[in-house]
Design an enzyme around this catalytic site. Structure first.
Site, PDB file in Angstrom:
ATOM      1  N   GLU A   1       3.624  -4.040  -1.082  1.00 19.73           N
ATOM      2  CA  GLU A   1       4.988  -3.845  -0.562  1.00 19.73           C
ATOM      3  C   GLU A   1       4.977  -3.659   0.955  1.00 19.73           C
ATOM      4  OE1 GLU A   1       6.389  -0.592  -3.047  1.00 19.73           O
ATOM      5  OE2 GLU A   1       7.385  -2.025  -4.352  1.00 19.73           O
TER       6      GLU A   1
ATOM      7  N   GLU B   1       6.712  -5.673 -10.505  1.00 16.75           N
ATOM      8  CA  GLU B   1       7.006  -4.286 -10.869  1.00 16.75           C
ATOM      9  C   GLU B   1       8.393  -4.247 -11.497  1.00 16.75           C
ATOM     10  OE1 GLU B   1       6.616  -1.218  -7.977  1.00 16.75           O
ATOM     11  OE2 GLU B   1       4.533  -1.686  -7.485  1.00 16.75           O
TER      12      GLU B   1
END
Length: 596
Positions: free
Chosen positions: A188, A268
């Protein structure tokens, strides 16, 4: 205040068929991205994965087999895990891949039940762990190191770490006959303001140099252009993350801006959410999770359910978030389909039903929940008070030597990871009654002892940095500081711990400090010391101890197999608990989330 409990016991849509990861049948499988037809290819056949996150470092090794089996029974064909750098290199240049950190055993155990592996290398992982999984000693070596950038004072340690880690990974890649399909670079990164393209490109090249040019790399970022702009790495396939209730088609739109061709992937897909001390346990509606999963699979996407089994943030593993500082608890239940205790939830079966609408149903025998047993009340007795710990030579068995300094030193300056530090000084003059005792900053909770009497508390979360104090010349002043976990996400991952500035009383800066480190990182030595002190103390404390070390024991009845159980700390205040030389983690009943 910290209490340490010792308990002696053994404590647990194109529809594509799910492919098995049986190495004998597969041989040297080739895993590639087919950009023209928008899917993965495994052995030249269309393939997609439905995986679930389960972190090897949060689940006792003895339970991996059970959890993997339950994942496979639900219809998953892969497991996703981070690599926990800090756990493997908790000390600068000393590596640990044994026991619960044996990643190669983890890969092999997953393969036995037909699970591929989606591997997230880091070096930064977030995962709600201390400092996002980066070793604290990087800041000890250089407090100004620019983490997650091409700064040489950071990258030299990443380079060294990858040179140790990646050869262990390489042999398990699917293209080398193993079961690792894909490898994630960083994590991320689009959410990190540094946006250092040199850093991410260097990481990519470093990984490919060790693993081979045919390795499928990927990145994971939030599902918006702003995240993918800095998170996307050329040569690594971009994926996104989002949770239940999202407009699934819209959620994948940003991905198509950066990957016009290729498979849709949600790396995710949130089955629940993280927790914080003092806040209610997070919950995610199982039906909503299942409904959005159905929509994802209807688009022929690959998906990872984060998390499928959360486990426990043992020891001082858990981190926190900043602004304001909110530490995460020991439990990493996450309201996942498989609970922290390994039990199958209603959400688990709802997810299983959805997967079976798109893939071949599992023919495995149905798993059962593990046996739980109550072992009754444990009699706990005090061993030694806090102030006696720092003054007793016997405690040097498990704690480092005290350190003298004009100014208070941080945990990082003391080269200490977690636990506690006791800062002590002696007042050199009389002060007005009362004067204000003020600390420039504290990471994270401080307990103030005036002449060995607890008189106040400091708290970073509540911005409590001062109290009134009547001080006289010759008085003893000690501050017990607890590290509750470094920030795991955002620009504050370089957060320091301990006393973070000058300590003043009235208008005077207090100097000449003695610091007593209590890292509790050598539990074997800790237990040796506790037994020795207990043997010589002759129960001299009675019950008059509220801050110190305590011990108790229970046994599994002869002829019985050990069963899973729970440690109920109701009635205690705050501290850490140990069982058979293992640091279970922090407890804080007054701030617990309730039973998950």
């Amino acid at each position: 205040m910290f209490h340490s409990v010792s308990i002696k016991c053994f404590i647990l849509s194109c529809v594509c068929a799910l492919s098995s990861s049986n190495t004998d049948q597969r041989g040297k499988a080739r895993f590639v991205i087919d950009y023209e037809r928008n899917y993965f290819l495994l052995d030249s056949k269309p393939f997609r994965y439905v995986s679930g996150s389960m972190h090897y470092f949060r689940v006792p090794r003895e339970l991996w087999k059970d959890r993997f089996y339950k994942m496979r029974y639900a219809g998953l064909n892969a497991v996703q895990t981070y690599i926990y750098w800090k756990g493997h290199e908790s000390q600068d240049g000393i590596y640990d891949f044994d026991g619960n950190l044996d990643i190669e055993a983890y890969f092999a155990e997953a393969s036995k039940v037909g699970l591929y592996v989606i591997l997230r290398l880091g070096p930064y992982i977030d995962a709600e762990v201390d400092m996002g999984g980066l070793p604290f000693w990087i800041l000890s070596n250089n407090p100004e190191a620019k983490l997650r950038t091409a700064d040489p004072s950071f990258m030299k340690f990443v380079d060294r770490w990858f040179s140790v880690l990646l050869p262990k990974v390489k042999k398990h890649l699917v293209n080398n006959g193993g079961n690792i399909l894909m490898v994630q670079v960083e994590n991320e990164y689009g959410s990190y303001p540094a946006c250092d393209y040199e850093y991410t490109s260097t990481l990519r090249d470093l990984v490919l140099r060790h693993l081979g040019a045919d390795t499928v790399l990927f990145t994971t970022d939030g599902n918006a252009d702003g995240y993918l702009k800095c998170g996307k790495i050329p040569g690594a396939y971009a994926t996104v993350d989002f949770g239940a209730g999202s407009d699934v088609k819209s959620a994948f739109r940003a991905l198509r801006h950066f990957e016009p061709k290729g498979p849709l992937v949600n790396s995710e897909y949130y089955t629940g959410w993280l927790d914080f001390w003092g806040e209610r346990h997070s919950k995610a509606d199982g039906k909503l999770v299942a409904d959005s999963l159905y929509q994802i699979l209807a688009l022929n996407a690959s998906v990872n359910l984060y998390v499928f089994h959360g486990g426990t943030s043992f020891g001082f593993m858990s981190g926190g978030l900043d602004n304001p500082y909110r530490p995460c608890p020991t439990s990493y239940d996450y309201d996942a389909p498989i609970s922290e205790a390994g039990d199958l939830s209603t959400k688990y079966y709802l997810i299983k039903d959805v997967i079976e609408k798109y893939f071949i149903a599992s023919k495995l025998p149905a798993p059962t929940n593990t046996t739980k047993k109550a072992y009754g009340k444990v009699q706990i007795s005090p061993v030694i008070k806090l102030m006696d710990i720092i003054r007793s030579s016997k405690s040097l068995v498990f704690r480092p030597q005290e350190v003298l300094s004009k100014k208070p030193l941080t945990f990082e300056q003391l080269r200490q990871d977690g636990g506690y530090v006791v800062y002590c000084t002696k007042l050199k003059t009389n002060f007005k009654d009362p004067s204000v005792l003020k600390v420039g900053g504290v990471g994270d909770r401080g307990y103030i002892y005036h002449n060995q009497v607890l008189t106040g508390r400091l708290d970073n979360s509540q911005k409590l940095y001062q109290i009134g104090l009547h001080g006289k010349k010759g008085d003893d002043l000690c501050i017990l500081v607890e590290n509750q976990g470094r920030v795991s996400y955002g620009m504050s991952i370089n957060q320091k711990k301990g006393i973070l500035g000058n300590v003043t009383l009235g208008n005077s800066i207090l100097e000449d400090w003695i610091m007593y480190p209590l890292p509790f990182n050598n539990t074997m030595k800790l237990f040796e010391a506790v037994k020795l002190i207990k043997k010589n103390s002759k129960d001299r404390y009675g019950r008059n101890v509220n801050t110190g070390l305590f011990i108790g024991s229970f046994t599994v009845p002869q002829g019985e197999d050990p069963a899973d159980t729970f440690l109920d700390m109701t009635g205690w205040n705050k501290g850490i608990a140990f069982i058979n030389e293992r640091n279970l983690g922090r407890y804080w009943p007054g701030r617990s989330q309730g039973k998950p």
